[in-house]
Design a protein around this motif. Sequence first.
Motif, PDB file in Angstrom:
ATOM      1  N   GLU A  64      22.455  34.703  33.352  1.00  0.00           N
ATOM      2  CA  GLU A  64      23.404  35.936  33.253  1.00  0.00           C
ATOM      3  C   GLU A  64      24.537  35.703  33.919  1.00  0.00           C
ATOM      4  O   GLU A  64      24.714  34.929  35.036  1.00  0.00           O
ATOM      5  CB  GLU A  64      22.288  37.111  33.751  1.00  0.00           C
ATOM      6  CG  GLU A  64      21.269  37.124  33.023  1.00  0.00           C
ATOM      7  CD  GLU A  64      21.490  38.206  31.751  1.00  0.00           C
ATOM      8  OE1 GLU A  64      22.545  38.675  31.489  1.00  0.00           O
ATOM      9  OE2 GLU A  64      20.584  37.965  30.926  1.00  0.00           O
ATOM     10  N   LEU A  65      25.847  36.519  33.550  1.00  0.00           N
ATOM     11  CA  LEU A  65      26.910  36.470  34.115  1.00  0.00           C
ATOM     12  C   LEU A  65      27.281  37.841  34.655  1.00  0.00           C
ATOM     13  O   LEU A  65      26.880  38.933  33.983  1.00  0.00           O
ATOM     14  CB  LEU A  65      28.094  36.097  33.219  1.00  0.00           C
ATOM     15  CG  LEU A  65      29.425  36.257  33.825  1.00  0.00           C
ATOM     16  CD1 LEU A  65      29.863  34.721  34.704  1.00  0.00           C
ATOM     17  CD2 LEU A  65      30.418  36.399  32.637  1.00  0.00           C
ATOM     18  N   ASP A  66      27.685  37.935  36.044  1.00  0.00           N
ATOM     19  CA  ASP A  66      27.931  39.381  36.615  1.00  0.00           C
ATOM     20  C   ASP A  66      29.336  39.284  37.189  1.00  0.00           C
ATOM     21  O   ASP A  66      29.633  38.601  38.197  1.00  0.00           O
ATOM     22  CB  ASP A  66      26.971  39.683  37.948  1.00  0.00           C
ATOM     23  CG  ASP A  66      27.201  40.825  38.459  1.00  0.00           C
ATOM     24  OD1 ASP A  66      27.935  41.784  37.781  1.00  0.00           O
ATOM     25  OD2 ASP A  66      26.464  41.352  39.261  1.00  0.00           O
ATOM     26  N   LEU A  67      30.112  39.804  36.330  1.00  0.00           N
ATOM     27  CA  LEU A  67      31.575  39.437  36.683  1.00  0.00           C
ATOM     28  C   LEU A  67      32.036  40.681  37.449  1.00  0.00           C
ATOM     29  O   LEU A  67      31.930  41.844  37.222  1.00  0.00           O
ATOM     30  CB  LEU A  67      32.301  39.519  35.184  1.00  0.00           C
ATOM     31  CG  LEU A  67      33.621  38.978  35.196  1.00  0.00           C
ATOM     32  CD1 LEU A  67      33.906  37.367  35.538  1.00  0.00           C
ATOM     33  CD2 LEU A  67      34.349  39.271  33.949  1.00  0.00           C
ATOM     34  N   VAL A  68      32.970  40.281  38.568  1.00  0.00           N
ATOM     35  CA  VAL A  68      33.488  41.444  39.345  1.00  0.00           C
ATOM     36  C   VAL A  68      35.008  41.121  39.586  1.00  0.00           C
ATOM     37  O   VAL A  68      35.505  40.217  39.724  1.00  0.00           O
ATOM     38  CB  VAL A  68      33.024  41.119  40.878  1.00  0.00           C
ATOM     39  CG1 VAL A  68      33.554  42.393  41.675  1.00  0.00           C
ATOM     40  CG2 VAL A  68      31.466  41.243  40.810  1.00  0.00           C
ATOM     41  N   PRO A  69      35.789  42.237  38.876  1.00  0.00           N
ATOM     42  CA  PRO A  69      37.134  41.986  38.484  1.00  0.00           C
ATOM     43  C   PRO A  69      37.832  42.590  39.910  1.00  0.00           C
ATOM     44  O   PRO A  69      37.503  43.175  40.666  1.00  0.00           O
ATOM     45  CB  PRO A  69      37.475  42.903  37.433  1.00  0.00           C
ATOM     46  CG  PRO A  69      36.492  44.117  37.604  1.00  0.00           C
ATOM     47  CD  PRO A  69      35.116  43.544  38.198  1.00  0.00           C
ATOM     48  N   CYS A  70      39.026  41.710  40.181  1.00  0.00           N
ATOM     49  CA  CYS A  70      39.861  42.147  41.332  1.00  0.00           C
ATOM     50  C   CYS A  70      41.365  42.499  40.532  1.00  0.00           C
ATOM     51  O   CYS A  70      41.686  41.612  39.635  1.00  0.00           O
ATOM     52  CB  CYS A  70      40.061  41.043  42.242  1.00  0.00           C
ATOM     53  SG  CYS A  70      38.534  40.981  42.957  1.00  0.00           S
ATOM     54  N   THR A  71      42.141  43.468  40.873  1.00  0.00           N
ATOM     55  CA  THR A  71      43.273  43.988  40.060  1.00  0.00           C
ATOM     56  C   THR A  71      44.427  42.698  40.326  1.00  0.00           C
ATOM     57  O   THR A  71      45.024  42.314  39.530  1.00  0.00           O
ATOM     58  CB  THR A  71      43.693  45.141  40.631  1.00  0.00           C
ATOM     59  OG1 THR A  71      42.664  45.798  40.978  1.00  0.00           O
ATOM     60  CG2 THR A  71      44.444  45.931  39.445  1.00  0.00           C
ATOM     61  N   THR A  72      44.626  42.581  41.627  1.00  0.00           N
ATOM     62  CA  THR A  72      45.594  41.357  41.978  1.00  0.00           C
ATOM     63  C   THR A  72      45.138  40.387  42.929  1.00  0.00           C
ATOM     64  O   THR A  72      44.010  40.667  43.438  1.00  0.00           O
ATOM     65  CB  THR A  72      46.746  42.570  42.849  1.00  0.00           C
ATOM     66  OG1 THR A  72      46.145  42.798  44.154  1.00  0.00           O
ATOM     67  CG2 THR A  72      47.182  43.423  42.086  1.00  0.00           C
ATOM     68  N   VAL A  73      45.894  39.553  43.374  1.00  0.00           N
ATOM     69  CA  VAL A  73      45.724  38.481  44.201  1.00  0.00           C
ATOM     70  C   VAL A  73      45.309  38.968  45.785  1.00  0.00           C
ATOM     71  O   VAL A  73      44.458  38.377  46.188  1.00  0.00           O
ATOM     72  CB  VAL A  73      46.650  37.325  43.986  1.00  0.00           C
ATOM     73  CG1 VAL A  73      46.407  35.976  45.184  1.00  0.00           C
ATOM     74  CG2 VAL A  73      47.011  36.750  42.806  1.00  0.00           C
ATOM     75  N   THR A  74      46.118  39.757  46.167  1.00  0.00           N
ATOM     76  CA  THR A  74      46.071  40.423  47.273  1.00  0.00           C
ATOM     77  C   THR A  74      44.590  41.137  47.381  1.00  0.00           C
ATOM     78  O   THR A  74      43.850  40.933  48.366  1.00  0.00           O
ATOM     79  CB  THR A  74      47.194  41.373  47.742  1.00  0.00           C
ATOM     80  OG1 THR A  74      48.229  40.838  47.453  1.00  0.00           O
ATOM     81  CG2 THR A  74      46.842  41.875  48.986  1.00  0.00           C
ATOM     82  N   ASP A  75      44.194  41.813  46.378  1.00  0.00           N
ATOM     83  CA  ASP A  75      43.067  42.745  46.444  1.00  0.00           C
ATOM     84  C   ASP A  75      42.041  41.488  46.223  1.00  0.00           C
ATOM     85  O   ASP A  75      41.012  41.639  47.118  1.00  0.00           O
ATOM     86  CB  ASP A  75      43.116  43.181  44.948  1.00  0.00           C
ATOM     87  CG  ASP A  75      41.815  44.235  44.897  1.00  0.00           C
ATOM     88  OD1 ASP A  75      41.390  44.881  45.735  1.00  0.00           O
ATOM     89  OD2 ASP A  75      41.539  44.392  43.607  1.00  0.00           O
ATOM     90  N   PHE A  76      42.176  40.334  45.560  1.00  0.00           N
ATOM     91  CA  PHE A  76      41.217  39.478  45.611  1.00  0.00           C
ATOM     92  C   PHE A  76      40.940  38.868  46.922  1.00  0.00           C
ATOM     93  O   PHE A  76      39.776  39.055  47.354  1.00  0.00           O
ATOM     94  CB  PHE A  76      41.416  38.276  44.732  1.00  0.00           C
ATOM     95  CG  PHE A  76      40.699  36.966  44.867  1.00  0.00           C
ATOM     96  CD1 PHE A  76      39.355  37.105  43.809  1.00  0.00           C
ATOM     97  CD2 PHE A  76      40.723  36.114  45.639  1.00  0.00           C
ATOM     98  CE1 PHE A  76      38.617  35.668  43.967  1.00  0.00           C
ATOM     99  CE2 PHE A  76      40.068  34.931  45.643  1.00  0.00           C
ATOM    100  CZ  PHE A  76      39.103  34.740  44.685  1.00  0.00           C
ATOM    101  N   GLU A  77      41.910  38.587  47.614  1.00  0.00           N
ATOM    102  CA  GLU A  77      41.782  38.055  49.108  1.00  0.00           C
ATOM    103  C   GLU A  77      41.056  38.894  50.085  1.00  0.00           C
ATOM    104  O   GLU A  77      40.248  38.590  50.837  1.00  0.00           O
ATOM    105  CB  GLU A  77      43.126  37.602  49.493  1.00  0.00           C
ATOM    106  CG  GLU A  77      43.754  36.365  48.731  1.00  0.00           C
ATOM    107  CD  GLU A  77      45.207  35.883  48.982  1.00  0.00           C
ATOM    108  OE1 GLU A  77      45.760  36.820  49.705  1.00  0.00           O
ATOM    109  OE2 GLU A  77      45.962  35.323  48.190  1.00  0.00           O
TER     110      GLU A  77
END
Lengths: 440, 289, 293
Positions: A64-77
């Motif tokens: 199964e895939l559980d995808l967690v999105p981040c809006t921007t690169v800064t948000d990701f970091e």
Amino acid sequence: MKSVLKMFVSLLVILLIAVPVFANGSTEGGNGDTKTITFLSLSTQGNGIKAAFEEYQKTHPDVELDLVPCTTVTDFETVMTGYIAAGTLPDMYLTQIGAVQQEYAANGYVRMLGDTGVMENVVPGDSETIMYNGDYFTFPLITEGVAITVNNEVIKEAGIVLDETHYPRCFSEFLEMLDQLVAAGIQYPIAIAGKDASSVTSFAFQYIYQVIYGKDPNWYANLLRGEHTWNDELYLDMFEKYGQLKPYISPNCLGMDQNGVYRAVISGESPIMFGALNVVASIRQIAPDLDVLCLPSCFTDDPADQTIILGYGDGVSICSTTDIPDVCIDFLKYLASDEGSTIYGNATQSILATKENHVNSDPANDIVTYIMQNETLPVSPMYSRQWIPGVKEVMKTAQQNWFAGADAQTVCDEIQAQHDRLVAANPDWVKNFLDTYTEK
Amino acid sequence: MTSIDYQKYNKRMKMFKVGRKAGVQIVMTLLAIVILYPFVMALGVSVKSPMEALLSPETFPTEFHFENYAEAWEIMDYPTIFLNTTFITVAGVLGIVFITGLAGYVIAWSRCKRFYNFIYVFFLCGMMVPFYTALVPLVKLMSDLHLTNSRLGMVIYYWGRNVPMAVFLYVGFIRGISGEIMEAAEIDGANRWSIYWRIMFPLMKPITSTILILDGMSLWNDFLFPRMMLTKSALRTISLSQYYFTGELGTQYHLAFSAYILTMLPIMIAYFCLQKYIIKGVASGAVKG
Amino acid sequence: MDLSKRNRFSFSEFLFVVPALVFYLVFVVYPLLGGIFYSLTDWNGISPGFNFIGLDNYINLAHDEYVLGPLWNSVIFAFVSMILLNVFGLLFAVGLDNVAGKSFYRALFYLPSVLGSLIVGYIFSFLFTVPFSEFGKMIGWEALANNALGDPDLALAMGCFVATWKGVGWYMVIYIAGLQNVDRSLHEAAIIDGASAWKRFWSVTFPLIAPAFTINMILSVERAFKEYDLMFSLTGGGPGRASELLSMTIYNESFTNKRAGYGSALGVILFLIIVAVTLIQLAMLRRRENDIN
């Protein structure tokens, strides 16, 4: 009084029923049969991962895939730091290839990919950006470029022809095109989203990659060594050019978000935007048939100096903490394969960095792919690995202040001060960067 | 004041009052519009086609696309986020009421006054601690206790975080209850546990409902900490899904606003059903304190 | 009755307090002490080691523009929203006193308070971007036409406005509860005495709503200093860092810039501010209440 007790008891009963149903989340899906890949991804690329996974799942029904999105690169970091602190790292992640990712590798949070064989599927490129200590920390899925994206319908109406051989080749030609658009009745041809970090800094980064690195290929290393500063002439000139563009940018740009830019471009109100090539995918979601075109950056004074800015874009990595490394590697192999990358590429309308794929390239990329294949322009790499972590936020703030009316000198002084602050806070990063730096 | 003057004054007062009343009525209606406007706008955008939502979001919809809601529902996995939030909120507030009610009872009633007064003040200090001061160690603590990525972990954390306010409200309320019933029960020889559940807890009904409401709302809407603690999408709460939805599909206004409306509905429905109690609860919670 | 025996500490009684005490110690006190501890280190939040650097973080932040800006923003935000929330809360409460459909309006005005700050921020961010800016163009108000959230001079003020829109119902409800204590005959008597409306309010109404006033002032300031969600979703702290609140700086320093030690020091400062504000307000307002009585 009794009714309260009754209510309390009944709620308690509900709770008791609910607890086993919702038992501790971390044990969920751990019944041995299905394995869930938790996948942290930039939200713009989420669709591609999802689409590729759906196909993958047909042959691997137990995953199964559980995808967690981040809006921007800064948000990701930011999210990643929180996860590292809390010990809840995902199994895999996809983000812009850069210095921070390399830091993850240095700190041992990433499973290196050299032994998996996936790297054989990558087109040649600036491999330094995806390596740490002689091994690969990420698989670059796409070739990303930063460019000028235009609503070609409006451009045509103004009597301007754009194709593989006709596009602005230097800054003065670009200004000419803008004047033609203004003459055709378009008051503000350029749309910039002042609220959006990528949009508001896009011109600055394109200028740095194309013009400043054109003048000094070791610019950032020299800056860290103290031979350049953010407030010296080299960088101040960027604002001089940006200032020449200002009359063509709507004065309400500081209040605009990325949506506002898409709205302006699609409606033709402001047909030109700066950004990564992948903005096309976002435009397509709303206007699938619009005639959109991406043009190479054209900010040098001399047409002979023009380049196209390309590099490995977003990469997929596997965290070293994952419980299911084999499953992750298998899925990554699929993503790197002809079939998987094609599905991914079609869903995100991006230019892939895999050797073999059958993506129906978006017509918006026609000029860029023509230039790439025929090598009609030299390539300026995207030195995203070069930046000290946190620089993008500094640049965003600075650009916003400049749009708000601060003069270039003040803004550059501020960037310098903030950059000094980052350098002071990350001495290890600077040392490591300069130690491993290869002069260009 | 002569009587004639007084009559005149009265008449003027009356006219003034009528005029003022009409004025106030108009102002209140305008304010009602100000309050309602964002909701109306959100509803409008939520039923537009993708193109219309982007190009002219502020106008009255020309066509109605209710399927936006179905799509948003699907993307958010609405039943999951609703049940997650409900579970965390219900388990959270019940636990808080359970542990702080007991503590409040002893603090307010024990004859060992000095000691429990100290405990009481110790609890009250917690009301001033901002979440951000404790942020870094808290994240580490949750990880050490293996409470990350767990709904129950969030619940347990809330049991601690919301103690100060609830103790404060309980103690304030219980101190106002007449002592006679208690003394009688104690002379009867009943033990404290049964005194509490048989006599005290029913008497505490008003303040219990206040605490349920206040904490219920704060747990339902909590965002920052769940964002750091619940990373798996199967564990998402309503606030988290608003955040992730905006991140992923915020540029598609028609879907984003359908999602916003859907995620606001449960608490708005709860509010309209329990409106009287909620307003009373909030008012008494504050004034009693 | 043997009083001395009854005053004695009883263990079974203490057990009643234990659950609350344990959860409180673990999830409030321990992290607070941890925060104070980390504020004396240069920990980056992720690597295993750190150095003990004494009060350096505090010394640095005293002249760190990066921090003082948001700190000042937080102070302004707290002050302005305290004034707006209390003035409008009280006006609404007084205004609703004799309006037809009182309970309808009261319910409506309270409605935004039940929503999460996050969603309110998202919706208003959209409202400012499109409808408000169209409206601004229509009436020729340039600041609004260009999206007030994108104007560094206005973004924070707009944050206060949205916070007021969201919170005013809460404060109104508390003032309404306070006003119910006001005796109407006392008011009438004052009218007959020829007291001006202001004087009536000050000498008759205000003393009775003073407790509500006290609690509203403290709560509004405290909440403003703790606000994060609303500004995060409304402006993200921008443009530039014009509307960044201290809470956001703490989060960003701790996790984006990986300076957990420094972030913790900021957290301690925020804690001290809240303690100070609460104590000052309590002292001031209690004195005022005593003066009036």
